[in-house]
Design a protein around this motif. Structure first.
Motif, PDB file in Angstrom:
ATOM      1  N   PHE A   1       0.362   1.800  -0.655  1.00 56.10           N
ATOM      2  CA  PHE A   1      -1.491   1.790  -1.013  1.00 56.10           C
ATOM      3  C   PHE A   1      -1.715   0.654  -1.682  1.00 56.10           C
TER       4      PHE A   1
ATOM      5  N   LEU B   1      -1.140  -3.012   0.002  1.00 54.97           N
ATOM      6  CA  LEU B   1      -1.787  -3.401   1.345  1.00 54.97           C
ATOM      7  C   LEU B   1      -3.330  -3.681   0.950  1.00 54.97           C
ATOM      8  N   ALA B   2      -3.916  -2.780   0.315  1.00 57.53           N
ATOM      9  CA  ALA B   2      -5.284  -3.102  -0.326  1.00 57.53           C
ATOM     10  C   ALA B   2      -5.298  -4.464  -1.078  1.00 57.53           C
TER      11      ALA B   2
ATOM     12  N   ILE C   1      -3.456  -6.943  -0.526  1.00 61.75           N
ATOM     13  CA  ILE C   1      -3.371  -8.122   0.560  1.00 61.75           C
ATOM     14  C   ILE C   1      -4.788  -8.259   1.352  1.00 61.75           C
ATOM     15  N   TYR C   2      -5.594  -7.237   1.226  1.00 62.44           N
ATOM     16  CA  TYR C   2      -6.812  -7.380   2.093  1.00 62.44           C
ATOM     17  C   TYR C   2      -7.786  -8.127   0.981  1.00 62.44           C
ATOM     18  N   MET C   3      -7.653  -7.650  -0.198  1.00 66.44           N
ATOM     19  CA  MET C   3      -8.774  -7.875  -1.283  1.00 66.44           C
ATOM     20  C   MET C   3      -8.489  -9.308  -1.756  1.00 66.44           C
TER      21      MET C   3
ATOM     22  N   ALA D   1     -13.933  -2.217  -3.609  1.00 69.21           N
ATOM     23  CA  ALA D   1     -12.724  -1.639  -3.698  1.00 69.21           C
ATOM     24  C   ALA D   1     -12.316  -1.988  -5.052  1.00 69.21           C
TER      25      ALA D   1
ATOM     26  N   ALA E   1     -11.188   0.287  -8.043  1.00 70.97           N
ATOM     27  CA  ALA E   1      -9.652   0.360  -8.975  1.00 70.97           C
ATOM     28  C   ALA E   1     -10.114   0.216 -10.417  1.00 70.97           C
TER      29      ALA E   1
ATOM     30  N   ILE F   1      -1.873   3.535  -8.586  1.00 67.63           N
ATOM     31  CA  ILE F   1      -2.644   2.904  -7.474  1.00 67.63           C
ATOM     32  C   ILE F   1      -3.434   1.825  -8.042  1.00 67.63           C
TER      33      ILE F   1
ATOM     34  N   MET G   1      -2.507  -2.140  -7.466  1.00 70.06           N
ATOM     35  CA  MET G   1      -3.603  -3.043  -6.791  1.00 70.06           C
ATOM     36  C   MET G   1      -3.787  -4.363  -7.367  1.00 70.06           C
TER      37      MET G   1
ATOM     38  N   PHE H   1      -2.112  -5.620  11.554  1.00 65.20           N
ATOM     39  CA  PHE H   1      -2.015  -5.629  10.288  1.00 65.20           C
ATOM     40  C   PHE H   1      -3.185  -5.824   9.148  1.00 65.20           C
TER      41      PHE H   1
ATOM     42  N   LEU I   1      -4.706  -2.364   9.038  1.00 62.33           N
ATOM     43  CA  LEU I   1      -3.918  -1.353   8.070  1.00 62.33           C
ATOM     44  C   LEU I   1      -4.496  -1.815   6.781  1.00 62.33           C
ATOM     45  N   THR I   2      -4.679  -3.046   6.476  1.00 63.47           N
ATOM     46  CA  THR I   2      -4.849  -3.418   5.098  1.00 63.47           C
ATOM     47  C   THR I   2      -6.419  -3.103   4.836  1.00 63.47           C
ATOM     48  N   TYR I   3      -7.351  -3.151   5.647  1.00 64.52           N
ATOM     49  CA  TYR I   3      -8.601  -2.645   5.671  1.00 64.52           C
ATOM     50  C   TYR I   3      -8.645  -1.274   5.491  1.00 64.52           C
TER      51      TYR I   3
ATOM     52  N   PHE J   1      -6.508   0.790   3.910  1.00 66.24           N
ATOM     53  CA  PHE J   1      -6.219   1.293   2.497  1.00 66.24           C
ATOM     54  C   PHE J   1      -7.148   0.709   1.509  1.00 66.24           C
ATOM     55  N   THR J   2      -7.702  -0.705   1.832  1.00 67.30           N
ATOM     56  CA  THR J   2      -8.985  -0.986   1.053  1.00 67.30           C
ATOM     57  C   THR J   2     -10.079  -0.149   0.942  1.00 67.30           C
TER      58      THR J   2
ATOM     59  N   THR K   1      -9.160   3.112  -0.897  1.00 64.87           N
ATOM     60  CA  THR K   1      -9.404   3.105  -2.578  1.00 64.87           C
ATOM     61  C   THR K   1     -10.700   3.533  -2.757  1.00 64.87           C
ATOM     62  N   VAL K   2     -11.671   3.097  -2.132  1.00 65.35           N
ATOM     63  CA  VAL K   2     -13.236   3.602  -2.281  1.00 65.35           C
ATOM     64  C   VAL K   2     -13.225   4.930  -2.066  1.00 65.35           C
TER      65      VAL K   2
END
Lengths: 293, 323
Positions: A100, A103-104, A106-108, A121, A125, A165, A169, B30, B33-35, B37-38, B41-42
């Motif tokens: 969790f 991966l989040a 990586i996006y951020m 996000a 967090a 988490i 993160m 991919f 997937l990352t999006y 999980f972001t 979080t919210v």
């Protein structure tokens, strides 16, 4: 004298340090207060450690690790089930929070760093890191215990994962951002898609930093009591995931107020083992962090 | 032509090649997937708030605001009020903030203003950080068996000789506000010290040199130049430390005495919101759960408010420093 008159009648004050002037005395006084305060602040740590070694060490034996907790007037006993319970629930929490969080992160950090979603996000967090840990327990009670109809190790694990988490993160995000830009650009230059450069280049480089964060989060979760109080509850028997589950932290809490010497001794021994676990995890995470520097 | 190009690709000594459709698919998945999980979080935070507030709703609609200013907690009469807990939460955190704040800032000064050789500095810094690593339940145990017996003579002395001061108007009969606040202070000290150190280290070196150049002593420079310059960050550190103290549960549940009363005396037992939840949840009936969820909402609101304020202050001072 003639020199003086040449530069105008400049009267230089005495520039030597005057140890008994009020300014110097004030400085010395404040310095000594500071030293005293710093030394005083170290006392609790040493006092806790010495008491743990003294009162917990007395009770240290192999029996602690394989025996079940004693009943009221029994002597001996141990808390093998609580150690197993702590490891199991922290394991569940790690299994949820690592994918969790990473991966989040990586996006951020990389795939959508300045997007609205990433900002939101990140704010969420940070808010979650500031939430009192007991609220994680309150939430897991409402969302898991009430739904399942009974206390269980799953509820405890989920409550702990809420605390892990945001830590995973935010540290993973920092670690990914620390990867030097030329490395990322080299990967793109070779025709990598963003995901390929992430998986093959950036993540391996950022891995030590990510592991540091994970280990810190695990250490924090292992010592948490409040989220487990009314999600995993406690048990005098061996681990059964669907039943109430014992943990070291709740054992310390339950036994600390008991009027029986044997239970209080067990609470100290459990504290010693818990603190050892947490310190080892902290040192490991520091060692990984140092090596990457 | 096509063959020629083929040979160029094969013959060249390079790894680079355009992305295949498989690569592109993987990239899409991919990223998705990352999006996810972001977004999760919210949603998770929203779900936490929804779940706690939703379960509190029956109690909120039935008790209304009287819950906040009523002082009785009687399960049999179904009469609930948390004013003593709100008072206890704020009072214990404030006491802890005064103690922990003083020590935290002093240590930050000690560690950043060249009092010590670098190696000693690192050791001391690590010791302070280890204070934060000890689980709060262990502090609770230590408080019960070491701290309370240790401070009891002091408390008795203060009560006997200065009992006319409201703060010392009762004697310490075991658990109480003072030992709880002391342990709380130890627990927030590392937070305050760490963030204050950052604030001191963020001051440009020239500022300090300018102060010394004017002939100040070390402490004149610290008190009149460095502290005011770092004050924004230090204030943020104090607010965040306060936020931590508000939400701390175990040490308080074990040390504060769990007495439903409001008293200025630091030696009298009291109660806090988090301790109330910890102690009453396991045996609560359905409606009482809802009442406790209401208390959780109040705790949530107080800590959110304080934490957001702290984060905003730190963010503002940091960006201000860069300009």
């Amino acid at each position: 004298m003639k020199n003086n008159s040449a530069t105008g009648s400049l009267e230089l004050p005495n520039l030597n340090r005057q140890p008994f002037e009020s300014r110097s005395l004030k400085s010395v006084l404040l310095s000594s207060i500071t030293v005293t305060a710093a030394l005083l602040a170290c006392i609790p740590l040493f006092s806790v450690l010495i008491m743990l070694l003294y009162r917990g060490g007395k009770r240290l034996s192999l029996e602690l690790f394989y025996a079940l907790p004693p009943t009221a007037f029994e002597t001996g006993g141990g808390f093998g089930n609580a150690i197993a319970g702590t490891l199991f629930m922290v394991g569940i929490a790690a299994l949820i929070s690592i994918p969790f969080g990473v991966l989040a992160a990586i996006y951020m950090a990389e795939l959508g760093p300045d997007s609205k979603m990433a900002e939101t996000a990140r704010f969420c967090a940070k808010t979650m890191t500031g939430l009192p840990s007991i609220l994680a327990g309150v939430f897991a009670y409402a969302a898991v215990v009430l739904v399942m109809g009974h206390y269980s190790s799953w509820a405890g694990g989920i409550a702990l994962s809420l605390l892990m988490i945001p830590v995973v993160m935010l540290t993973a995000e920092e670690a990914i951002k620390m990867v030097p830009n030329p490395m990322k650009e080299a990967a793109y230059g070779m025709g990598c898609t963003p995901s390929q450069s992430m998986v093959k280049i950036i993540l391996p480089v950022a891995m030590p930093g990510i592991i540091t964060g994970v280990v810190l989060a695990v250490a924090r979760a292992a010592g948490e009591t409040a989220p487990l109080l009314f999600t995993a509850l406690f048990s005098d028997y061996w681990l059964q995931p669907n039943e109430p589950t014992a943990s070291l932290a709740v054992l310390i809490y339950n036994y600390s107020g008991m009027p029986f010497e044997n239970q209080v001794e067990l609470a100290w021994a459990a504290s010693l083992i818990l603190v050892l676990m947490v310190f080892v995890l902290n040192i490991v995470s520091r060692a990984i962090g140092e090596r990457t520097k | 032509m096509a063959n020629d190009q083929q040979s160029v690709w094969e013959g060249a000594d390079t790894l680079s090649k355009p992305a295949t459709s498989g690569d592109k698919l993987f990239d899409r998945l991919f990223r998705g997937l990352t999006y996810t999980f972001t977004l999760a979080t919210v949603l998770l935070l929203a779900y936490i708030l929804y779940e706690i507030c939703g379960k509190a709703l029956p109690a909120i609609s039935k008790l209304g605001f009287s819950y906040l200013y009523s002082t009785t907690w009687d399960v049999n009469a179904q009469h609930f009020g948390i004013l003593p807990e709100i008072w206890g939460t704020l009072y214990s955190s404030l006491l802890a903030l005064i103690l922990g704040g003083f020590f935290g800032i002093t240590i930050a000064v000690f560690l950043t203003q060249d009092f010590l050789p670098h190696k000693v500095q690192v050791v001391l810094k690590n010791i302070i950080e280890l204070l934060a690593a000890i689980p709060s339940v262990v502090y609770g145990l230590w408080g019960i068996y070491v701290l309370i017996p240790l401070i009891r003579p002091l408390a008795d002395y203060l009560h006997a000789h200065f009992g006319w001061i409201p703060f010392f108007s009762t004697s310490l009969s075991g658990p109480g506000m003072f030992p709880a606040a002391l342990v709380l202070a130890i627990m927030i000290l590392p937070t305050v010290a760490a963030i204050s150190q950052d604030a001191f280290l963020a001051i440009p070196h020239k500022t300090k040199e300018a102060a010394y150049g004017m002939g100040t002593t070390r402490w004149e420079a610290i008190l009149r130049v460095l502290l005011p310059t770092a004050s924004g960050g230090i204030f943020g550190a104090l607010v965040l430390g306060f936020g931590r103290a508000l939400g701390e549960t175990m040490a308080l549940a074990m040390l504060v005495g769990n007495a439903n009363q409001i008293s200025l005396s630091v030696f009298s037992p009291a109660d806090t919101l988090a301790a109330l939840l910890a102690l009453n949840f396991p045996e609560a009936s359905d409606y009482e759960i809802s009442v406790l969820m209401y208390a959780a909402v109040i705790l949530l609101l107080i800590t959110l408010l304080v934490n957001v304020a702290g984060a905003v202050i730190i963010a503002k001072t940091n960006s201000g420093g860069k300009k």
